[in-house]
Design an enzyme around this catalytic site. Sequence first.
Site, mmCIF file in Angstrom:
data_model
loop_
_atom_site.group_PDB
_atom_site.id
_atom_site.type_symbol
_atom_site.label_atom_id
_atom_site.label_comp_id
_atom_site.label_asym_id
_atom_site.label_seq_id
_atom_site.Cartn_x
_atom_site.Cartn_y
_atom_site.Cartn_z
ATOM 1 C CD GLU A 188 -1.311 -6.283 5.504
ATOM 2 O OE1 GLU A 188 -0.831 -6.508 4.190
ATOM 3 O OE2 GLU A 188 -1.356 -4.952 5.924
ATOM 4 C CB CYS B 291 -1.054 -0.194 1.146
ATOM 5 S SG CYS B 291 -2.560 0.808 0.727
ATOM 6 C CG HIS C 79 -3.463 -3.538 3.365
ATOM 7 N ND1 HIS C 79 -2.341 -3.088 4.058
ATOM 8 C CD2 HIS C 79 -4.087 -2.394 2.968
ATOM 9 C CE1 HIS C 79 -2.501 -1.823 4.078
ATOM 10 N NE2 HIS C 79 -3.550 -1.578 3.384
HETATM 11 N N1 GLN Z 1 -2.100 6.699 2.809
HETATM 12 C C1 GLN Z 1 -1.909 5.900 1.486
HETATM 13 C C2 GLN Z 1 -3.516 6.247 0.995
HETATM 14 O O1 GLN Z 1 -4.310 6.587 1.733
HETATM 15 C C3 GLN Z 1 -1.796 4.536 1.868
HETATM 16 C C4 GLN Z 1 -2.806 4.010 2.946
HETATM 17 C C5 GLN Z 1 -2.254 2.612 3.585
HETATM 18 O O2 GLN Z 1 -1.035 2.358 3.216
HETATM 19 N N2 GLN Z 1 -3.228 1.641 3.883
HETATM 20 O O3 GLN Z 1 -3.612 5.848 -0.203
#
Ligand code: GLN
Length: 538
Positions: free
Chosen positions: A508, A379, A506
């Site tokens: 994970e 992310c 994500h």
């Molecule tokens: N801050 C970034 C976004 O909002 C990444 C978010 C995250 O890593 N979950 O896109």
Amino acid sequence: MAKYIFITGGVVSSLGKGIAAASIGRLLESRGFKVSIQKMDPYINVDPGTMSPFQHGEVFVTDDGAETDLDLGHYERFTSQVSSRSSNYTAGRIYLQVIEKERRGDFLGGTVQVVPHITNEIKDAIQSNAKGSDIAIVEIGGTVGDIESLPFLEAVRQLQLEVGRANAVFIHLTLIPFIRASHELKTKPTQHSVKELRSIGIQPDILLCRTEYAIPRDMKAKIGLFCNVSEEAVITARDVEHVYEVPLYLAQEGLDYILLKYLGLPLNERRLEKWEEFLETLKHPEDTVTIGVVGKYTQYEDSYKSLREALVHGGAASRLGVRLKWVEAEDIENEGPAGPLADVHGILVPGGFGERGVEGKIRAAAYARQQRIPYFGICLGMQLACIEFARSVAGLPGAHSTEFDAGTPHPVFFKLRDLLGDDTYGGNMRLGRCPCELAEGSLAHRAYGVTQIGERHRHRYEYNRAAYLEPLKRAGLEFTGMSPDGKFVEIVELKDHPWFLGCQFHPEFKSRPLSPHPLFRDFVKASHRNRLEREKGA
Ligand code: GLN
């Protein structure tokens, strides 16, 4: 109809009710039952999504895009459950639903009260989530005696009365502290906590006693007598080395046997061989590897719970023990990457929000790219790897995400709303499971072994595909995972690098001990290769 197991907590918080609920789920699944696990959180926030990870640990995201309590992560890792929005309720959400009904006039002008309106709403939430399972485990958050958990406890008390004692049992998790000065285990806090529970009409059937030492037989008899619980149902829940040992430990104590007996369910054979094998690997890995996790909340390991577990699972898949080195992104800003990352074999930059530490994470990605150290960006970690590449390789100085620099000359990442031009997804966050297509022959494709995948998202910013896909592609970044409609960039990789991958989702959240996530598995494997090569070279 499902049978119910209600789990309450006493004495102090943080006794591991979530792990206990998950372990019971595992044990019952291992005896062939279909299990669901649900968490009731007594706080007023409507969902945990907006709560600080400092206070509350990780926000766990479900397939259907609910932002939930981290205990749901334990449930998924220990059982085959795929959680949903209805797996986690807060008091706030229950109240909101009741108030919305009241505003619509559903109560026809009647007085709306905690009993029966709030308690009915809670019972409905529990019963509808239990549908389709043989056994529904419901964990009530908080500690008995708290004002806020009262409506939940009252609701489950009523539910037991309605379905009958043979169809619903209460497990109370409590603490038997060891007093060092006198070398004694003490039962008084447990007695008080059970007394508190009984004063609101709940008689626990089983006591799970957290302790540092085994509870002697006569002490179990005493606890049973004072708490009105049969001696065999006083279960020791001793501290163990790995959380994954808990189901085996509780099985040894006969917990699953007692539960099935109380619930009048057949005592099917228990199958835990695979779980035991996994645990064997955890305890006796063939080799180890060190992964540097560059983040901002690194002193609060709970905020990266799933990530940490996914690395453990990924390592076990190759019989490797994974040592995590938590690296503060700001340390890299102050000292440069070489020092803090000197002894790591792979670098992982996980998800995150907010500006602090961003430049440190970018430097970590640059270091991994230049030094040919395996890199896994998740992310935010993917976004920053793209930004680093744009600046250093694609010749786009000042490239950034508009999250951190609204006036950047090269907005490689911008808001979801900017990409779509409208407010689908509420215009705010992309949440939950989204489909993704993988490029043939890519690292991702080789890891997953298929070209169509679905992974969970939680972010506001997106790759600015229209303006920056071609320039970065020309400079050598590979776009190996795209949404089927081509709108979203989901995975990027570097050619001519041992293992460098960033994903917008994500992964994970979907890793389990017995089905480790393929990306984590391959990243850990690549990091281990790096270690071996480094040692050969040295
Ligand atoms: N801050 C970034 C976004 O909002 C990444 C978010 C995250 O890593 N979950 O896109």
